[in-house]
Every structure is written in structure tokens, then in C-alpha cells.
Design an enzyme around this catalytic site. Structure first.
Site, short mmCIF file in Angstrom:
data_model
loop_
_atom_site.label_atom_id
_atom_site.label_comp_id
_atom_site.label_asym_id
_atom_site.label_seq_id
_atom_site.Cartn_x
_atom_site.Cartn_y
_atom_site.Cartn_z
N ALA A 14 62.87 -13.66 74.25
CA ALA A 14 61.47 -13.56 73.81
C ALA A 14 61.16 -12.15 73.34
O ALA A 14 61.85 -11.19 73.69
CB ALA A 14 60.53 -13.93 74.96
N TYR A 67 50.47 -11.76 71.43
CA TYR A 67 51.57 -12.21 72.30
C TYR A 67 51.23 -13.57 72.91
O TYR A 67 52.03 -14.51 72.86
CB TYR A 67 51.84 -11.18 73.39
N ASP A 75 50.87 -16.43 81.39
CA ASP A 75 49.46 -16.53 81.77
C ASP A 75 48.56 -16.03 80.64
O ASP A 75 47.37 -16.35 80.61
CB ASP A 75 49.20 -15.73 83.04
N GLY A 98 68.36 -10.06 79.28
CA GLY A 98 67.02 -9.76 79.79
C GLY A 98 66.91 -10.02 81.28
O GLY A 98 67.82 -10.60 81.90
#
Length: 282
Positions: free
Chosen positions: A63, A128, A105, A14
């Protein structure tokens, strides 16, 4: 001191995993694990990898990052982001490894109009964000000797992120509609990693790291078009109500970096400078 340390990096393919591998550099003892090499939802494979390598630090970048698809597949998001992280935290505790986890965030609801500090109570608006918040809670309960790093609007090499998507459209000189009533801070993976490395000498806990400055998705997209040499007026601003997405997103998700600043750590540069560097390098 890093040359004596052993780092295990999950999600090495990633954008964030690649940045860590690049920044840590040659001579560092790193074990890179892709999804194929270690399924984060399999506690047995996780324990086998950590037991065999005996890392000092586990850099957990793996993730499920598809925010909208998390609304369609909430169980998958929870399995990867929350339960998978719990398995990893348990294995780290058992074998004495320090865990570095990356949160978002989107654990916040966006109801504030000033930057969120680390102690603000999360209240995610989408699945999420919920999966990331649960992961944070699992870590704090299982392995307090960890670093939880919240970041935002991430972009970097080799992934279908916002910058790469907008950039492709810019080169095609394609008109776009982009949301203008969601405010946050873009973050370049390499700048995030650069701030993370000295952070590992600080006390354990939650830290916020992002590039300096704030913007809307609309102004972010316009800047990408400008950097690509394309007319930014091809971007039309729209509201969240006009441009509906599966996942609700916070209208304001700026993260305060006062904690990082007070530690003496150098803060990341302004996001426009980072974006220019990324696009020109690409």
C-alpha cells in the site's frame, strides 16, 4: 489445514507483510513479493505472478501509506491503493484465489462519537482514506469472495510508524508536541495477523480488527515515552488546529469489533500490553 494452502503476500517488506510471514511460520507454502518483484500498478505482472503460483489466498499488504503525502500526490495514492487493488482483485477472480485486503479507519469522517461498525457509510476526509475506500468498492464489485479488514494506527517491525518515530525521540529525551483531540485505537501488526488467520474460516465480507482500548495520539505518545523510561511530561498536548497537517484526519475513528466478537474469534489484547511487548522486544 494451512499446510495444504498456498499464500501469496504482497508488500512482504512492510511491517504487516513481515508479521504475516512470521505468524504463518515454517512449512507453509508462501510466495513473498516485494515492490521490486511485483509492481502493484502493473496488471500484466500481477496476472503473471498469480497464474504461475496459483495461490489459495492473496494477502494484500502492499500500500501507499503516507497519509500527508497523499495530499500532494493523490494520483499515486489512487494508483497504488485503489487501481492496483482492482488489478489484483481481477486476477484473483480469474484464477480462483481468495483476496485479503487491508483498509483503514480513515475511510470514516470521525463525526460519530461511538465506534464505527462495518455497515457505517464511509466518508473519508483525506486522499489516503479515499483511496482505501475506492479499493474496498472495487473489491466488492469485482470479487465479493474477499475479506476486507479495516484496522487503525498500525505499528510493527521495520517501518517508520508512529511508535518507532516517538520511540527515537524518547531515547533522545526530546520534548514533543502531540495532538490530543484525535481518538482511535493503536494496533500491533502481530496481534492483527493473529486475529486474521482464524477469520479466514468465516464468511467473506468486511471486518474491523484493532487492539482493545482507545486513546488520543497524545496519550499514546506519553505511554511510549513511559515504556522507554523517559519522562512523559516532555510531551505537550496540542489541538489539531494548532498542529496543522496536510491531510485532515478524523477526530474519532474507533472501530467496533462486535462483528468479530459475535463470530467467536478471540479479540486482540489491550493496546498498552501490545505496545509494551513491542518496545521490549525491539
Amino acid at each position: 489445514m494451512w499446510f495444504t494452502m498456498r499464500f501469496l503476500i504482497t508488500g512482504c517488506e512492510g511491517q504487516l507483510g513481515k508479521a504475516f510471514i512470521s505468524k504463518l511460520g515454517l512449512g507453509i507454502n508462501i510466495k513473498r513479493l516485494s515492490k521490486k518483484e511485483m509492481d502493484i500498478t502493473d496488471p500484466i505482472k500481477i496476472e503473471q505472478q498469480i497464474q504461475s503460483f496459483q495461490p489459495d489466498y492473496v494477502i494484500h499488504t502492499a500500500a501507499y501509506t503516507a497519509v500527508d503525502l497523499s495530499e500532494k500526490h493523490p494520483i499515486l495514492a489512487l494508483q497504488v491503493n485503489a487501481i492496483g487493488t482492482l488489478h489484483l482483485a481481477r486476477a484473483c477472480k480469474k484464477y480462483g484465489a481468495k483476496l485479503v485486503f487491508f483498509s483503514s479507519d480513515y475511510v470514516f469522517d470521525g463525526e460519530k462519537n461511538t465506534p464505527y461498525i462495518e455497515s457505517d457509510r464511509p466518508n473519508p476526509k483525506n486522499n489516503y482514506g479515499l483511496s482505501k475506500w475506492l479499493a474496498e468498492e472495487f473489491i466488492l464489485q469485482t470479487l465479493p469472495e474477499s475479506y476486507i479488514i479495516r484496522t487503525s494506527w498500525l505499528f510493527g517491525d521495520g517501518e517508520n510508524n508512529f511508535v518507532n518515530t516517538i520511540k527515537k525521540n524518547a531515547y533522545k529525551r526530546k520534548p514533543l508536541k502531540v495532538i490530543n483531540d484525535q481518538i482511535g485505537s493503536p494496533t500491533y501488526t502481530y496481534d492483527l495477523v493473529e486475529a486474521c488467520i482464524p477469520l479466514l474460516q468465516l464468511p467473506f465480507g468486511i471486518y474491523h480488527i484493532r487492539n482493545d482500548g482507545i486513546c488520543s495520539w497524545y496519550s499514546f505518545a506519553q505511554t511510549i515515552y513511559e515504556e522507554c523510561g523517559t519522562d512523559p511530561t516532555l510531551i505537550t498536548p496540542v489541538t489539531s488546529k494548532e498542529y496543522k497537517t496536510l491531510a485532515k484526519r478524523p477526530s474519532y475513528s474507533v472501530l467496533s469489533m462486535n462483528k468479530l466478537k459475535s463470530s467467536g474469534t478471540k479479540l486482540p489484547r489491550f493496546w498498552k500490553e501490545a505496545l509494551c511487548n513491542f518496545i521490549n522486544k525491539e
